[in-house]
Design an enzyme around this catalytic site. Structure first.
Site, PDB file in Angstrom:
ATOM      1  N   LYS A  38       1.226  -1.371  -0.211  1.00  0.00           N
ATOM      2  CA  LYS A  38      -0.479   0.037  -0.085  1.00  0.00           C
ATOM      3  C   LYS A  38       1.238   1.536  -0.092  1.00  0.00           C
ATOM      4  O   LYS A  38       0.337   2.071  -0.257  1.00  0.00           O
ATOM      5  CB  LYS A  38      -0.697   0.167   0.933  1.00  0.00           C
ATOM      6  CG  LYS A  38       0.129   0.205   2.515  1.00  0.00           C
ATOM      7  CD  LYS A  38      -1.605   0.172   3.746  1.00  0.00           C
ATOM      8  CE  LYS A  38      -0.683   0.683   4.973  1.00  0.00           C
ATOM      9  NZ  LYS A  38      -1.686   0.304   6.186  1.00  0.00           N
ATOM     10  N   ARG A 131      -8.285   0.085  17.443  1.00  0.00           N
ATOM     11  CA  ARG A 131      -8.538  -0.180  15.985  1.00  0.00           C
ATOM     12  C   ARG A 131      -9.478  -1.408  15.407  1.00  0.00           C
ATOM     13  O   ARG A 131     -10.706  -1.016  16.170  1.00  0.00           O
ATOM     14  CB  ARG A 131      -7.515   0.147  14.733  1.00  0.00           C
ATOM     15  CG  ARG A 131      -7.667   1.138  13.780  1.00  0.00           C
ATOM     16  CD  ARG A 131      -6.243   1.098  12.718  1.00  0.00           C
ATOM     17  NE  ARG A 131      -6.009   0.071  11.774  1.00  0.00           N
ATOM     18  CZ  ARG A 131      -5.381  -0.026  10.904  1.00  0.00           C
ATOM     19  NH1 ARG A 131      -4.778   0.843  10.757  1.00  0.00           N
ATOM     20  NH2 ARG A 131      -5.542  -1.186  11.001  1.00  0.00           N
TER      21      ARG A 131
END
Length: 363
Positions: A38, A131
């Protein structure tokens, strides 16, 4: 070939080398490595450089990047927990996805049934970083629902730490993941072949030999790109931190004061700047700015050059102490941190060049 500046120059052989070193130390502990793409937007030459190391699986958080890699013959993982609205794309372009919501998993199952395939998932567990992930106390109940979905195969448990809350992976929290696997095997009489113990922040435990037995997968991006683990920023032995170099062109050189003349207000980004009076200094402006990247992640390769600051389009350098006779039109090289690489590789204003040159191996 004439280069367009600013640009990022990527030494592909250094990427392959780093990936090979990390794969080796992980494999010695029985850990598989997912090469994460990414940060560089899954640019195909860099993806291929990672696969040339022997890594067989890649992962990305963006469906668009997985689509870009659809012709590459390897297993692909979707890193960011799946969007319900993208269920078709998730099933179509990823071999395995990370998930935490039953409604989304149900939709993935429906889509997979329509496509007549079985979709593999890893259930994400929140071990304290806050998260994504199911809380530890809810894992068994969540698995109880997942096994009801006909076209979903639960192949493992995973976690993510450090990225949001800054929680360091350790024997205690990662050990909970291993214990959860054992409990699931007892309750459901099923095997979970994958226990995915996080990202580059878990590499320090591999290096120290303290990672819990049973963790058999890590998702590694920054370790490959910058040759370091991310819990403490330790260098990984025999790895490179300069596979990505930013190159910018000098567009002005002038001797000027170091403190602006006049009443100081806020800058273009709404902050009131502070200045240290160093007298008259030789300053160079490089044609790159905050619109292109995270400029505070830049480090000049010339250790005698420092950065005064930047606006959206201009990077201002102090070149007074440089031993190089710099002039307008010259190129200045910079190392980049992870956030800077992420921004630069995403920016349409920064050109990208890839080098297979092995001449530097002995340097």
């Amino acid at each position: 070939m004439k280069k367009e500046y600013p640009c990022v120059e990527v030494k592909l052989w250094k990427i392959t080398h780093n990936a090979k070193e990390i794969l080796s130390i992980c494999n010695k502990r029985g850990i598989d490595v997912i090469g994460i793409t990414k940060v560089f937007c899954a640019e195909i030459p860099i993806v291929q450089a990672i696969l040339n190391s022997g890594i067989k699986k890649i992962g990305d958080s963006r469906i668009l990047n997985l689509q870009k890699m659809k012709s590459i013959n390897c297993k692909k993982m979707l890193l960011r927990i799946s969007m319900k609205s993208q269920s078709y794309e998730v099933v179509r372009y990823s071999d395995i996805s990370l998930n935490s919501e039953l409604d989304v998993i149900k939709e993935l199952s429906r889509t997979a049934k329509m496509l007549n395939i079985i979709h593999n998932i890893i259930l994400m567990v929140d071990l304290g970083d806050l998260r994504e992930g199911v809380l530890v106390k809810n894992v068994i109940d969540t698995v109880k629902e997942i096994v009801k979905f006909e076209n979903i195969r639960l192949v493992g448990l995973g976690t993510n730490v450090t990225c949001y809350g800054g929680v360091i992976p350790d024997e205690n929290n990662l050990g909970k993941l291993v214990e959860l696997k054992k409990n699931i095997m007892k309750v459901f009489d099923m095997d979970l072949p994958i226990i995915s113990g996080g990202n580059s922040s878990s590499l320090y435990m591999v290096m120290d030999g303290t990672i819990p037995e049973g963790i058999n997968q890590l998702r590694i991006g920054e370790g490959i790109v910058l040759g370091r683990e991310t819990s403490f920023g330790r260098h990984i032995a025999n790895c490179y931190d300069d596979a990505f170099i930013l190159k910018g062109e000098i567009i002005e050189i002038k001797e000027k004061p170091t403190v602006p003349i006049g009443k100081i207000g806020v800058d273009a980004f709404g902050k009131k700047p502070k200045f240290q009076n160093k007298g008259i200094r030789k300053r160079a402006i490089v044609a790159v700015g905050r619109q292109d990247m995270k400029v505070d992640g830049l480090t000049p390769l010339d250790k005698n050059i420092s950065i005064f600051g930047a606006s959206s389009d201009h990077l201002i350098l102090d070149i007074t102490e440089s031993e190089n006779s710099l002039k307008v039109g010259d190129i200045v090289d910079f190392k980049m941190d992870y956030g800077c690489i992420l921004a630069a590789m995403t920016s349409p204003y920064v050109s990208k060049y890839y080098s297979e040159d092995f001449i530097c191996l002995s340097s």
